[in-house]
Design a protein around this motif. Structure first.
Motif, PDB file in Angstrom:
ATOM      1  N   ARG A   1     -15.043  -6.199 -14.362  1.00 20.75           N
ATOM      2  CA  ARG A   1     -14.417  -7.010 -15.409  1.00 20.75           C
ATOM      3  C   ARG A   1     -12.896  -6.876 -15.388  1.00 20.75           C
ATOM      4  O   ARG A   1     -12.177  -7.861 -15.578  1.00 20.75           O
ATOM      5  CB  ARG A   1     -14.968  -6.640 -16.777  1.00 20.75           C
ATOM      6  CG  ARG A   1     -16.265  -7.371 -17.086  1.00 20.75           C
ATOM      7  CD  ARG A   1     -16.994  -6.756 -18.243  1.00 20.75           C
ATOM      8  NE  ARG A   1     -17.345  -5.379 -17.939  1.00 20.75           N
ATOM      9  CZ  ARG A   1     -18.176  -4.639 -18.669  1.00 20.75           C
ATOM     10  NH1 ARG A   1     -18.718  -5.153 -19.754  1.00 20.75           N
ATOM     11  NH2 ARG A   1     -18.460  -3.410 -18.329  1.00 20.75           N
TER      12      ARG A   1
ATOM     13  N   CYS B   1     -25.069  -3.149 -19.463  1.00 23.28           N
ATOM     14  CA  CYS B   1     -25.098  -2.856 -20.898  1.00 23.28           C
ATOM     15  C   CYS B   1     -26.462  -3.091 -21.554  1.00 23.28           C
ATOM     16  O   CYS B   1     -26.527  -3.316 -22.769  1.00 23.28           O
ATOM     17  CB  CYS B   1     -24.055  -3.676 -21.667  1.00 23.28           C
ATOM     18  SG  CYS B   1     -22.398  -3.416 -21.088  1.00 23.28           S
TER      19      CYS B   1
ATOM     20  N   GLU C   1     -27.033  -0.171 -24.051  1.00 23.76           N
ATOM     21  CA  GLU C   1     -25.945   0.238 -24.946  1.00 23.76           C
ATOM     22  C   GLU C   1     -26.030  -0.474 -26.292  1.00 23.76           C
ATOM     23  O   GLU C   1     -26.632  -1.539 -26.413  1.00 23.76           O
ATOM     24  CB  GLU C   1     -24.586  -0.064 -24.296  1.00 23.76           C
ATOM     25  CG  GLU C   1     -24.096   1.005 -23.347  1.00 23.76           C
ATOM     26  CD  GLU C   1     -24.847   1.028 -22.020  1.00 23.76           C
ATOM     27  OE1 GLU C   1     -25.504   0.011 -21.692  1.00 23.76           O
ATOM     28  OE2 GLU C   1     -24.776   2.065 -21.330  1.00 23.76           O
TER      29      GLU C   1
ATOM     30  N   THR D   1     -20.955   0.844 -28.868  1.00 24.64           N
ATOM     31  CA  THR D   1     -20.569   1.445 -27.585  1.00 24.64           C
ATOM     32  C   THR D   1     -19.820   0.421 -26.735  1.00 24.64           C
ATOM     33  O   THR D   1     -18.766   0.705 -26.166  1.00 24.64           O
ATOM     34  CB  THR D   1     -21.826   1.916 -26.815  1.00 24.64           C
ATOM     35  OG1 THR D   1     -22.571   2.755 -27.673  1.00 24.64           O
ATOM     36  CG2 THR D   1     -21.455   2.661 -25.545  1.00 24.64           C
ATOM     37  N   CYS D   2     -20.373  -0.794 -26.644  1.00 22.84           N
ATOM     38  CA  CYS D   2     -19.732  -1.832 -25.827  1.00 22.84           C
ATOM     39  C   CYS D   2     -18.354  -2.191 -26.395  1.00 22.84           C
ATOM     40  O   CYS D   2     -17.412  -2.425 -25.632  1.00 22.84           O
ATOM     41  CB  CYS D   2     -20.600  -3.087 -25.744  1.00 22.84           C
ATOM     42  SG  CYS D   2     -22.098  -2.839 -24.765  1.00 22.84           S
TER      43      CYS D   2
ATOM     44  N   CYS E   1     -15.934   0.533 -25.435  1.00 23.74           N
ATOM     45  CA  CYS E   1     -15.781   0.519 -23.975  1.00 23.74           C
ATOM     46  C   CYS E   1     -14.856  -0.623 -23.531  1.00 23.74           C
ATOM     47  O   CYS E   1     -13.913  -0.420 -22.775  1.00 23.74           O
ATOM     48  CB  CYS E   1     -17.170   0.373 -23.352  1.00 23.74           C
ATOM     49  SG  CYS E   1     -17.184  -0.003 -21.596  1.00 23.74           S
ATOM     50  N   VAL E   2     -15.118  -1.799 -24.066  1.00 20.24           N
ATOM     51  CA  VAL E   2     -14.345  -2.977 -23.646  1.00 20.24           C
ATOM     52  C   VAL E   2     -12.879  -2.853 -24.070  1.00 20.24           C
ATOM     53  O   VAL E   2     -11.968  -3.133 -23.285  1.00 20.24           O
ATOM     54  CB  VAL E   2     -15.015  -4.244 -24.221  1.00 20.24           C
ATOM     55  CG1 VAL E   2     -14.056  -5.385 -24.332  1.00 20.24           C
ATOM     56  CG2 VAL E   2     -16.210  -4.632 -23.369  1.00 20.24           C
TER      57      VAL E   2
ATOM     58  N   ARG F   1     -11.099  -0.483 -21.785  1.00 16.30           N
ATOM     59  CA  ARG F   1     -10.873  -1.058 -20.454  1.00 16.30           C
ATOM     60  C   ARG F   1      -9.682  -2.022 -20.484  1.00 16.30           C
ATOM     61  O   ARG F   1      -8.872  -2.068 -19.562  1.00 16.30           O
ATOM     62  CB  ARG F   1     -12.118  -1.815 -19.982  1.00 16.30           C
ATOM     63  CG  ARG F   1     -13.256  -0.895 -19.538  1.00 16.30           C
ATOM     64  CD  ARG F   1     -14.534  -1.688 -19.335  1.00 16.30           C
ATOM     65  NE  ARG F   1     -15.666  -0.829 -19.042  1.00 16.30           N
ATOM     66  CZ  ARG F   1     -16.069  -0.486 -17.815  1.00 16.30           C
ATOM     67  NH1 ARG F   1     -15.443  -0.962 -16.765  1.00 16.30           N
ATOM     68  NH2 ARG F   1     -17.102   0.311 -17.649  1.00 16.30           N
TER      69      ARG F   1
HETATM   70 FE1  FES Z   1     -21.166  -2.281 -22.670  1.00 16.03          FE
HETATM   71 FE2  FES Z   1     -19.112  -0.984 -21.318  1.00 16.03          FE
HETATM   72  S1  FES Z   1     -20.979  -0.163 -22.175  1.00 16.03           S
HETATM   73  S2  FES Z   1     -19.171  -3.008 -22.191  1.00 16.03           S
END
Ligand code: FES
Ligand code: SAM
Ligand code: SF4
Length: 351
Positions: free
Chosen positions: A281, A313, A316, A320-321, A324-325, A328
């Motif tokens: 990504r 994902c 998840e 969490t996502c 994480c996003v 990033r």
């Molecule tokens: Fe889902 Fe990284 S764990 S976006």
């Protein structure tokens, strides 16, 4: 860009030349849509589907899937969670599910628009014009409907119509435009039987359709679909004609889509993250993309929305996502966009 220029980029293998394409796409992205990365909370609210797409694990004939349809209250909880996680948009996606009726969906859209500040994107497949009009009137802002491939013969083979009907996603995209939606479309990359010429035409069609949003991702074979087995669907092309469903090809299409449609919103998709979970990504965002769609579907449903195997994902949670996003995006020096983040292409003229 001419057809031949697009083709030659799609066939380019020299890393130094490709680095130039990535730089150009990144510069055009910065100039036309800026550095913010907009987040869309994806709610996969029903995996029921009446269609028989040759590529998709949710096709009606796949009896191995445990089917679900979330209730309106469950979807509202996801929408509120998306607000808490700082997202400005929810994307409501499903199979083509006649159990999702015009009135039920319109009421749901009205609730989300009435009780939250969210923009609402719909992605429910090919629906009647009256449904699309009712949902737009209820407040839906955007609609995603990929045309999958501009090669009509290939489309007909992999995407059979419903009994007694024709499947014409290009006409529907025109209907969506007329109804005032922000219009999104896109293709899969590396479909068996998809040639370089086809893919170059896909990118030209993005520009001809003047798309507001463009979603592209690699085709990922699902073992319980006809397209995964060449004996069921013999679509073989010579090796030098068949587009590979590769990570690099996905970046090329993201970059060329950005050059062809400078003001469109372009996500770095989950399918790309599935090919490269480490930094797929991020590389997409550095090669033309400006949107990510973190999943907010509750984990107990998410596992059953298996359009292809090993989807990123899957286990998840939304929280969490979300974390994480955001991490990033910040790690590559970009900022998370605030608010609904409409497509600058849509805003450019008062449609
Ligand atoms: Fe889902 Fe990284 S764990 S976006
Ligand atoms: N049912 C709606 C539709 O078809 O537009 C929305 C949901 S459908 C799962 C969303 C997209 O998933 C499709 O447009 C297709 O491009 C993508 N898709 C389906 N099967 C896939 C596969 N095996 N690999 C990659 N993408 C796939
Ligand atoms: Fe159904 Fe969409 Fe999958 Fe086709 S791609 S089988 S319409 S969910």
């Amino acid at each position: 860009m001419t057809h031949d220029e697009i083709l030659s980029w799609l066939r380019q293998t020299d890393p130094a030349r490709l680095a130039r394409l990535w730089r150009e796409a990144d510069a055009v992205r910065q100039e036309h849509v800026g550095g913010d990365v907009h987040l869309r909370g994806l709610i996969e609210f029903s995996n029921r589907c009446v269609r028989l797409c040759g590529y998709c694990g949710l096709r009606a004939a796949n009896t191995k899937v445990e089917r679900y349809r979330m209730s309106a209250d469950e979807i509202m909880q996801c929408a509120r969670l998306a607000v808490r996680l700082g997202y400005g948009t929810v994307v409501l996606q499903s199979g083509e599910d006649p159990g999702v009726t015009r009135d039920w969906m319109a009421e749901l859209v009205r609730r989300i628009k009435g009780e939250t500040p969210l923009a609402v994107t719909l992605s429910l497949g090919e629906r009647d014009e009256a449904d699309l009009a009712a949902w737009r009137a209820a407040g839906a802002d955007r609609y995603l409907l990929r045309f999958e491939t501009s090669n009509r013969a290939l489309y007909d083979r992999i995407h059979p119509p419903r009994d007694g009907q024709t499947s014409d996603r290009l006409t529907l995209l025109g209907v969506l435009r007329r109804l005032g939606y922000e219009v999104g479309s896109g293709v899969m990359i590396g479909i068996p039987g998809q040639s370089y010429d086809d893919l170059a035409r896909d990118i030209e069609l993005f520009a001809a359709l003047d798309l507001d949003m463009i979603g592209v991702g690699p085709y990922l074979a699902h073992p319980d679909t006809p397209l995964a087995d060449p004996r069921d669907m013999p679509l073989l092309l010579p090796d030098d004609e068949q587009v590979p469903a590769s990570e690099e090809m996905t970046y090329k299409v993201i970059a060329l889509a950005r050059l062809a449609c400078p003001r469109a919103n372009i996500p770095a998709t989950t399918a790309l993250a599935t090919l490269n979970g480490t930094d797929g990504r991020e590389l997409g965002l550095e090669r033309g993309a400006n949107v990510i769609m973190p999943n907010v579907t509750p984990p107990q449903y998410r596992v059953h929305y298996e359009i292809y195997p090993n989807k990123a994902c899957l286990a998840e949670t939304a929280e969490t996502c979300g974390r994480c996003v955001a991490a990033r995006i910040e790690a590559i020096g970009r900022a998370v966009g605030v608010g609904p983040g409409p497509s600058p292409n849509y805003l450019k003229d008062s449609r």
